[in-house]
Design an enzyme around this catalytic site. Structure first.
Site, PDB file in Angstrom:
ATOM      1  N   GLU A 100       0.831  -1.195   0.000  1.00 11.73           N
ATOM      2  CA  GLU A 100       0.000   0.000   0.000  1.00 11.73           C
ATOM      3  C   GLU A 100       0.872   1.255   0.000  1.00 11.73           C
ATOM      4  OE1 GLU A 100      -3.381   0.107   2.668  1.00 11.73           O
ATOM      5  OE2 GLU A 100      -3.142  -2.046   3.051  1.00 11.73           O
ATOM      6  N   ASP A 101       0.362   2.323  -0.648  1.00 11.68           N
ATOM      7  CA  ASP A 101       1.050   3.609  -0.705  1.00 11.68           C
ATOM      8  C   ASP A 101       2.452   3.489  -1.301  1.00 11.68           C
ATOM      9  OD1 ASP A 101      -1.152   4.925   0.535  1.00 11.68           O
ATOM     10  OD2 ASP A 101      -0.440   4.221   2.489  1.00 11.68           O
ATOM     11  N   ARG A 102       2.614   2.541  -2.200  1.00  4.30           N
ATOM     12  CA  ARG A 102       3.896   2.289  -2.879  1.00  4.30           C
ATOM     13  C   ARG A 102       5.004   1.885  -1.914  1.00  4.30           C
ATOM     14  NH1 ARG A 102       0.592   1.875  -6.290  1.00  4.30           N
ATOM     15  NH2 ARG A 102       0.608   2.871  -8.337  1.00  4.30           N
ATOM     16  N   MET A 103       4.629   1.432  -0.713  1.00  2.00           N
ATOM     17  CA  MET A 103       5.608   0.924   0.238  1.00  2.00           C
ATOM     18  C   MET A 103       5.770  -0.573   0.001  1.00  2.00           C
ATOM     19  SD  MET A 103       6.785   3.472   1.914  1.00  2.00           S
ATOM     20  CE  MET A 103       7.501   2.785   3.405  1.00  2.00           C
ATOM     21  N   HIS A 104       6.412  -0.902  -1.120  1.00  2.00           N
ATOM     22  CA  HIS A 104       6.550  -2.287  -1.548  1.00  2.00           C
ATOM     23  C   HIS A 104       7.555  -3.035  -0.678  1.00  2.00           C
ATOM     24  CE1 HIS A 104       4.415  -0.613  -4.884  1.00  2.00           C
ATOM     25  NE2 HIS A 104       5.475   0.013  -5.373  1.00  2.00           N
TER      26      HIS A 104
END
Length: 216
Positions: free
Chosen positions: A193-197
Site C-alpha cells: 500500500e502507498d507504494r511501500m513495496h
C-alpha cells in the site's frame, strides 16, 4: 486526439506484507513457492519472463520468452542459437529475467550467467514439443533476420511439413537448443500500500546466499 494519460493509471496494491520470516533460505526454493501460487491463481502464462541480454554493440535488449523448467541450478529456456538473443548470449553470457506477475502484485527478478544445455537434454525437450512447434523451429532457421513476407514463412513451414510423415519423429535442428540461467542474484518484489513495496534480494556469496531487504 483523445487518449488515456498513462500518468493517471494507478492501481492500489492491497494485501498482506512480505516479511523476512516468510522467505525460504534458498532463492529457488522461494521461487518454487511463488511460481506455484502464480500458477494456482489462474494467471495467464506464469512462465512468461522478460529476458534481457547485452548486444555486441553494448546496447541492452529485452524480449519475452517462456521458461520451460527450473531447479536449484537455475531457469531453463529454449531458442534458436543463431537468433539475435542467441548471438548476444554467446558473446556476453550475462543476462537477467523478470516475471511480471502484476495481477497478483508480485515480480521476481533473476540475474546471472547463462550456459548452454547439453544435446541430450535438448533432444529430450524437443521431442516433447507439438509437431507444429517442431516444424516451426526448422522453418525459422533465420530467426531475427529479415524475410520477404509471410508467404515466405508459410512456404518454408509447408516444405518441412512434407519432409517427415505425420507419425515420423522430427529431429532437433542443430542450431536450436536451450540455456540455463544460473542465478547470482534473485529479487522478490511484492506490491504494498502507498507504494511501500516489500523487496528482498538474495545475493550469492561464495557457495552461500545472503538475504537483504531493499527500500521500495
Amino acid at each position: 486526439m483523445d487518449h488515456q494519460n498513462p500518468a493517471e493509471l494507478r492501481k492500489p496494491y492491497v494485501g498482506e506484507p512480505l516479511r523476512r520470516r516468510d522467505l525460504a533460505d534458498l532463492p529457488m526454493a522461494q521461487f518454487h513457492l511463488w511460481f506455484g501460487e502464480a500458477h494456482e491463481s489462474g494467471l495467464a502464462e506464469p512462465n512468461a519472463m522478460v529476458l534481457s541480454s547485452v548486444e555486441p554493440s553494448g546496447m541492452p535488449r529485452s524480449r519475452t520468452v517462456l521458461m520451460k523448467g527450473y531447479d536449484a541450478s537455475g531457469l531453463r529456456f529454449f531458442t534458436n542459437y543463431t537468433s539475435r538473443k542467441g548471438q548476444a548470449l554467446d558473446v556476453d553470457p550475462r543476462a537477467s529475467v523478470v516475471f511480471p506477475w502484476h495481477a497478483i502484485r508480485r515480480q521476481v527478478l533473476v540475474a546471472g550467467r547463462v550456459e548452454r544445455l547439453g544435446d541430450e537434454e535438448n533432444d529430450r525437450y524437443f521431442a516433447t514439443r507439438p509437431r507444429g512447434s517442431q516444424l516451426g523451429a526448422w522453418a525459422s532457421e533465420r530467426q531475427s533476420r529479415p524475410v520477404a513476407d509471410r508467404t515466405e514463412l508459410d512456404r518454408l513451414f509447408h516444405e518441412f511439413d512434407s519432409v517427415w510423415g505425420t507419425d515420423e519423429p522430427i529431429p532437433r535442428p542443430t542450431y536450436w537448443g536451450g540455456y540455463r540461467l544460473v542465478p547470482g542474484e534473485v529479487e522478490f518484489w511484492q506490491g504494498g500500500e502507498d507504494r511501500m513495496h516489500d523487496r528482498f534480494r538474495y545475493v550469492r556469496v561464495g557457495e552461500a546466499w545472503e538475504i537483504e531487504r531493499l527500500a521500495p
